[in-house]
Design a protein around this motif. Structure first.
Motif, PDB file in Angstrom:
ATOM      1  N   VAL A  33      34.061  12.104  17.200  1.00 45.77           N
ATOM      2  CA  VAL A  33      34.794  12.519  16.894  1.00 45.77           C
ATOM      3  C   VAL A  33      34.380  12.267  14.681  1.00 45.77           C
ATOM      4  N   GLU A  34      35.015  13.404  14.036  1.00 45.75           N
ATOM      5  CA  GLU A  34      35.240  13.487  12.803  1.00 45.75           C
ATOM      6  C   GLU A  34      36.363  14.501  12.069  1.00 45.75           C
ATOM      7  N   ALA A  35      37.152  13.922  11.943  1.00 46.30           N
ATOM      8  CA  ALA A  35      38.387  14.574  11.438  1.00 46.30           C
ATOM      9  C   ALA A  35      38.054  14.672   9.803  1.00 46.30           C
ATOM     10  N   ASP A  36      37.723  16.035   9.223  1.00 44.46           N
ATOM     11  CA  ASP A  36      38.711  16.122   7.761  1.00 44.46           C
ATOM     12  C   ASP A  36      39.588  17.650   7.244  1.00 44.46           C
ATOM     13  N   ASN A  37      40.485  16.286   6.858  1.00 42.11           N
ATOM     14  CA  ASN A  37      41.667  16.720   5.779  1.00 42.11           C
ATOM     15  C   ASN A  37      40.980  17.791   4.813  1.00 42.11           C
ATOM     16  N   THR A  38      39.945  18.567   4.016  1.00 30.48           N
ATOM     17  CA  THR A  38      39.886  19.254   3.543  1.00 30.48           C
ATOM     18  C   THR A  38      39.646  20.243   3.751  1.00 30.48           C
ATOM     19  N   THR A  39      38.916  20.354   5.728  1.00 25.54           N
ATOM     20  CA  THR A  39      39.276  21.700   6.468  1.00 25.54           C
ATOM     21  C   THR A  39      40.326  21.617   7.649  1.00 25.54           C
ATOM     22  N   ASP A  40      41.098  20.438   7.824  1.00 23.47           N
ATOM     23  CA  ASP A  40      42.385  20.703   8.646  1.00 23.47           C
ATOM     24  C   ASP A  40      41.911  20.493  10.071  1.00 23.47           C
ATOM     25  N   THR A  41      40.196  20.351   9.891  1.00 23.96           N
ATOM     26  CA  THR A  41      39.584  19.973  11.459  1.00 23.96           C
ATOM     27  C   THR A  41      39.566  18.914  12.073  1.00 23.96           C
ATOM     28  N   VAL A  42      39.070  19.130  13.125  1.00 25.31           N
ATOM     29  CA  VAL A  42      38.473  17.825  14.180  1.00 25.31           C
ATOM     30  C   VAL A  42      36.997  18.153  14.525  1.00 25.31           C
ATOM     31  N   GLU A  43      36.193  18.015  14.406  1.00 22.23           N
ATOM     32  CA  GLU A  43      35.353  18.045  15.296  1.00 22.23           C
ATOM     33  C   GLU A  43      34.962  17.234  16.951  1.00 22.23           C
ATOM     34  N   ILE A  44      34.906  17.614  17.714  1.00 23.68           N
ATOM     35  CA  ILE A  44      34.443  16.473  18.995  1.00 23.68           C
ATOM     36  C   ILE A  44      33.570  16.483  19.636  1.00 23.68           C
ATOM     37  N   GLU A  45      32.525  15.576  19.802  1.00 18.70           N
ATOM     38  CA  GLU A  45      30.915  15.834  20.614  1.00 18.70           C
ATOM     39  C   GLU A  45      31.268  15.121  22.075  1.00 18.70           C
ATOM     40  N   GLY A  46      31.566  15.596  23.180  1.00 13.21           N
ATOM     41  CA  GLY A  46      31.181  14.893  24.157  1.00 13.21           C
ATOM     42  C   GLY A  46      31.922  15.690  25.363  1.00 13.21           C
ATOM     43  N   GLU A  47      32.206  15.375  26.733  1.00 12.12           N
ATOM     44  CA  GLU A  47      33.420  16.050  27.697  1.00 12.12           C
ATOM     45  C   GLU A  47      34.546  15.671  27.622  1.00 12.12           C
ATOM     46  N   VAL A  48      35.074  16.582  26.643  1.00 13.60           N
ATOM     47  CA  VAL A  48      36.666  16.372  26.817  1.00 13.60           C
ATOM     48  C   VAL A  48      37.610  17.260  27.384  1.00 13.60           C
ATOM     49  N   ASP A  49      38.699  16.844  27.741  1.00 16.61           N
ATOM     50  CA  ASP A  49      39.971  17.985  28.325  1.00 16.61           C
ATOM     51  C   ASP A  49      40.381  18.378  26.816  1.00 16.61           C
ATOM     52  N   THR A  50      40.513  19.942  26.806  1.00 14.20           N
ATOM     53  CA  THR A  50      41.001  20.044  25.005  1.00 14.20           C
ATOM     54  C   THR A  50      42.735  20.012  25.175  1.00 14.20           C
ATOM     55  N   ASP A  51      43.285  19.640  26.732  1.00 14.52           N
ATOM     56  CA  ASP A  51      44.535  19.125  25.751  1.00 14.52           C
ATOM     57  C   ASP A  51      44.936  18.223  26.187  1.00 14.52           C
ATOM     58  N   ALA A  52      43.831  16.912  26.487  1.00 16.68           N
ATOM     59  CA  ALA A  52      44.616  15.442  26.831  1.00 16.68           C
ATOM     60  C   ALA A  52      43.891  15.547  24.786  1.00 16.68           C
ATOM     61  N   VAL A  53      42.991  16.041  24.288  1.00 14.62           N
ATOM     62  CA  VAL A  53      43.077  15.963  22.877  1.00 14.62           C
ATOM     63  C   VAL A  53      44.281  16.880  22.102  1.00 14.62           C
ATOM     64  N   ALA A  54      44.516  17.715  22.531  1.00 15.71           N
ATOM     65  CA  ALA A  54      45.928  18.266  21.498  1.00 15.71           C
ATOM     66  C   ALA A  54      47.188  17.500  21.539  1.00 15.71           C
ATOM     67  N   ASP A  55      47.280  16.862  22.874  1.00 14.13           N
ATOM     68  CA  ASP A  55      48.278  15.710  23.441  1.00 14.13           C
ATOM     69  C   ASP A  55      47.899  14.281  22.317  1.00 14.13           C
ATOM     70  N   ALA A  56      46.682  13.799  22.188  1.00 14.15           N
ATOM     71  CA  ALA A  56      46.127  12.985  21.204  1.00 14.15           C
ATOM     72  C   ALA A  56      46.709  12.910  20.302  1.00 14.15           C
ATOM     73  N   ILE A  57      46.531  14.021  19.834  1.00 15.82           N
ATOM     74  CA  ILE A  57      46.806  14.325  18.316  1.00 15.82           C
ATOM     75  C   ILE A  57      47.686  14.382  17.729  1.00 15.82           C
ATOM     76  N   GLU A  58      48.623  15.591  18.979  1.00 12.56           N
ATOM     77  CA  GLU A  58      50.104  15.540  19.344  1.00 12.56           C
ATOM     78  C   GLU A  58      51.260  14.170  18.450  1.00 12.56           C
TER      79      GLU A  58
END
Length: 66
Positions: A33-58
């Motif tokens: 997982v690599e977050a970048d505040n200059t591009t406002d993105t998070v790059e994720i490698e692996g098999e993760v549930d997109t809804d779970a990712v959104a919930d964790a970030i929120e």
């Protein structure tokens, strides 16, 4: 291995990046997982549930865009 890029609003510094990275890295299947505040993105490698990712970030206090 799957790779996903998620747009996140509210990250303003390195500490914000670390908070988001920790929240997403704790999910099952997250390999890298690599977050970048200059591009406002998070790059994720692996098999993760997109809804779970959104919930964790929120739950960490940031907004998932799109």
């Amino acid at each position: 291995m799957a790779q996903e890029t998620i747009s996140v609003e509210g990250m303003a510094c390195g500490s914000c990046e670390e908070t988001v990275e920790s929240a997403v890295a704790a999910l099952d299947g997250a390999e890298s997982v690599e977050a970048d505040n200059t591009t406002d993105t998070v790059e994720i490698e692996g098999e993760v549930d997109t809804d779970a990712v959104a919930d964790a970030i929120e739950d960490a206090g940031y907004t998932v865009l799109g």
